[in-house]
Design an enzyme around this catalytic site. Sequence first.
Site, PDB file in Angstrom:
ATOM      1  N   MET A 236     -25.772  -2.760  48.678  1.00 12.13           N
ATOM      2  CA  MET A 236     -26.560  -1.709  49.316  1.00 12.13           C
ATOM      3  C   MET A 236     -27.689  -2.395  50.073  1.00 12.13           C
ATOM      4  O   MET A 236     -28.443  -3.189  49.502  1.00 12.13           O
ATOM      5  CB  MET A 236     -27.089  -0.728  48.259  1.00 12.13           C
TER       6      MET A 236
ATOM      7  N   HIS B  71     -22.043  -8.338  55.320  1.00 15.37           N
ATOM      8  CA  HIS B  71     -22.077  -6.922  55.683  1.00 15.37           C
ATOM      9  C   HIS B  71     -23.480  -6.346  55.481  1.00 15.37           C
ATOM     10  O   HIS B  71     -24.043  -5.732  56.381  1.00 15.37           O
ATOM     11  CB  HIS B  71     -21.037  -6.168  54.841  1.00 15.37           C
ATOM     12  N   GLU B  72     -24.037  -6.575  54.305  1.00 15.09           N
ATOM     13  CA  GLU B  72     -25.343  -5.967  54.013  1.00 15.09           C
ATOM     14  C   GLU B  72     -26.438  -6.519  54.916  1.00 15.09           C
ATOM     15  O   GLU B  72     -27.303  -5.785  55.384  1.00 15.09           O
ATOM     16  CB  GLU B  72     -25.723  -6.158  52.541  1.00 15.09           C
TER      17      GLU B  72
ATOM     18  N   GLU C 135     -21.955   2.287  59.530  1.00 13.04           N
ATOM     19  CA  GLU C 135     -20.919   1.474  58.875  1.00 13.04           C
ATOM     20  C   GLU C 135     -19.912   0.910  59.873  1.00 13.04           C
ATOM     21  O   GLU C 135     -19.430  -0.208  59.700  1.00 13.04           O
ATOM     22  CB  GLU C 135     -20.223   2.267  57.767  1.00 13.04           C
TER      23      GLU C 135
ATOM     24  N   ASP D 250     -21.317  12.582  50.044  1.00 16.30           N
ATOM     25  CA  ASP D 250     -20.626  11.676  49.123  1.00 16.30           C
ATOM     26  C   ASP D 250     -19.164  12.096  48.916  1.00 16.30           C
ATOM     27  O   ASP D 250     -18.323  11.258  48.597  1.00 16.30           O
ATOM     28  CB  ASP D 250     -21.331  11.630  47.763  1.00 16.30           C
TER      29      ASP D 250
END
Length: 671
Positions: free
Chosen positions: A291, A316-317, A339, A400
């Site tokens: 995250m 990625h993060e 994303e 979500d």
Amino acid sequence: MGSTQSNPDTGDMCTQSNYRDIATTHLSIVWNIDWHQRVLHGSVTHTLEAKKDGVKEVVLDAANLEIASAAVLVDKHQVPAQFTLGTEHPVMGRALSVPLPSALKTGETVEVTVAYKTHPDCMALQWLDEAQTSSGKMALFSQCQPIYARYLAPVQDSPSVKLTYEAKIASVLPVLMSAIRQSPPSEGPPHDGKEIGKDMVTYTYSQPVPIPSYLIAIASGNFHYRAFNVPEGKTWKTGVWAEPELLERAHWEFSEDTPRFLAKEEEIVGEYRFKVYDILVMPPSFPYGGMENPCLTFATPTLLTGDRSLVDVIVHELTHSWFGNGITHAHAEHFWLNEGWTTYMERTLQLKLHGSEAYRGFAFKGGLKGLKEDCDLYAKRGNTRYQQLQILYEKGENPDDAYGQVPYEKGSNLILHLEGVLGGPEAFEPYVRDYVKTYTGKSITTEEWQAHLYGYWSKNGGAEMTKKLDSIDWKGWLKGEIADYNKNSNSKETQLFPVQMQYDETLLLEAKALGDRWDQSRSLDIEKLDFKTADIDTLTSTQRTAFLEYLLTKDPLPDTHTKHLGELYGLSTTLNAENRLVFYQVALLGASSTAQTQQPSAYAQQTARHALDWIVGKENGVLVGRMKFCRPIFRRAKAVDPALAREVFDRHKEQFHPIARDLISKDLAAP
Ligand code: BES
Ligand code: ZN
């Protein structure tokens, strides 16, 4: 702009706040961590700026919070305000309205303080007892994305609102936040020389870069720090935090690549603005791989494989520092901008570092299986809308529920497709830089992204480039579903995008070659098989995953063969959770497709149990709480033996993070 209809922005459907009338610019947080009651108590002070004339109240999102008082600063005095709390909405929580003593004009500011405490059952926090961490100390961590910041503090919980923050947190265990530590120093004796777990220490933090509320993050526990080496000429600092038992391993896993990738990323898209890039190795129940909390990426301990094979999660993060934390999606409808762009850049960095399309193509190709699975799942549950890139949410719908591979894979493939149409990676790079320069610090919609795209290419290429952009099937990419892509197709393979994408398959072919040997071995007696441990030595960890995924596309192997496969290559015991997950999927493939009509074999039942044991930490006491692994295992186990899956989950559900608990329950209840 050619083929897109520009619908007016409907605003954020997941917030009840009046963020379009007045918005927080700065937040001052004061919390005490009460480890016994399992609550945070204290206050937040909002500095807000009116966006229009005549604003008479501030409406904040609050979920499961116990509000003690609210006050408005008037002439340097806190004046108590008669706040009201709306009715509880199961997803959005309650609207907390604070009346202002006089109406504000556009640009005027006001300070509102709310004193409150969180609830022990807080969706944003997981409290861990001594048995749930490696060092035997308690721990606590938050997860606010997508809409859980409202459980932590009354805020305007929309990514459209960007704020700076400062925090003063008192705890008996070290405190980390998504901000820069002011005091005590990160290095030096932990916990300021006081006794960890016993003495109260106040930690102060400051986040001077405006961020959305979903990036406010806190963790507290027995965390220690080790720095990484910083390349010459760089002014940022980078390092890792972990419980002492994991610190060495964590440092080894990430110390080489993190500074290298950060420096490379700066070369492509410009300066790293957050000054500190630390990684916190989370307790095992952390539900995500990573995250991107600013200054402090949270990372699952399943990345510690001892061979640096899963550092792409860190890449990625850290890429989110530009795409997501710099340029932020305005609200859930535009989540793919975060994303999709991050995934495209993360993979393009591989291209830059290796100087070859092989790695990038392999990563893109590798993403398709998860995308297809998620799309199938949405179809099965009658929710094909979630196959769309740009989802129009209804008021109060939980984003979500739509979380999956679509924004990552369809999003990154759209950018890759654009890159191809507009002249390839090199021609595309200046555009990417301009995009970052234009929107960093802002929260944007898909339409704003598109407006800049058209603007940039018409300025740097004229009518010819605009024509190329007009040739893009925008409706197909942004609003299309799988059925739309396959209407006129006579290929037997399901199309996942409106156009056929091509990737470099060099690395995949090596993985498939081994897969074909296993596939062809199915009719041979087990004694006749001539596979060797060395077969997979030449394959990278992702190639091993691809090899196993390839077997998933074939008819199930006989149990004898699968058993041999698992034992020979150590797949049923490997520390690499990516490999292990697909191995179990291969092993349960036959049983889960015939379970409706046929009793699963003894081997399948035993494997389902084995896989569940792995998830709940029966093997070594460590839970696998990352949803990427635990959700598919519960789903597969349910297909083989529903009673067993239910029973294991019920026995262990308290150990899972509240978000994971909620989603696994839904998976087990679904048809
Ligand atoms: N920001 C996401 C995690 C997230 C998304 C949490 C939406 C809550 C709501 C993070 O950057 C992410 O994408 N994590 C991935 C890592 C992977 C794609 C390398 C994960 O956890 O699997
Ligand atoms: Zn991400």
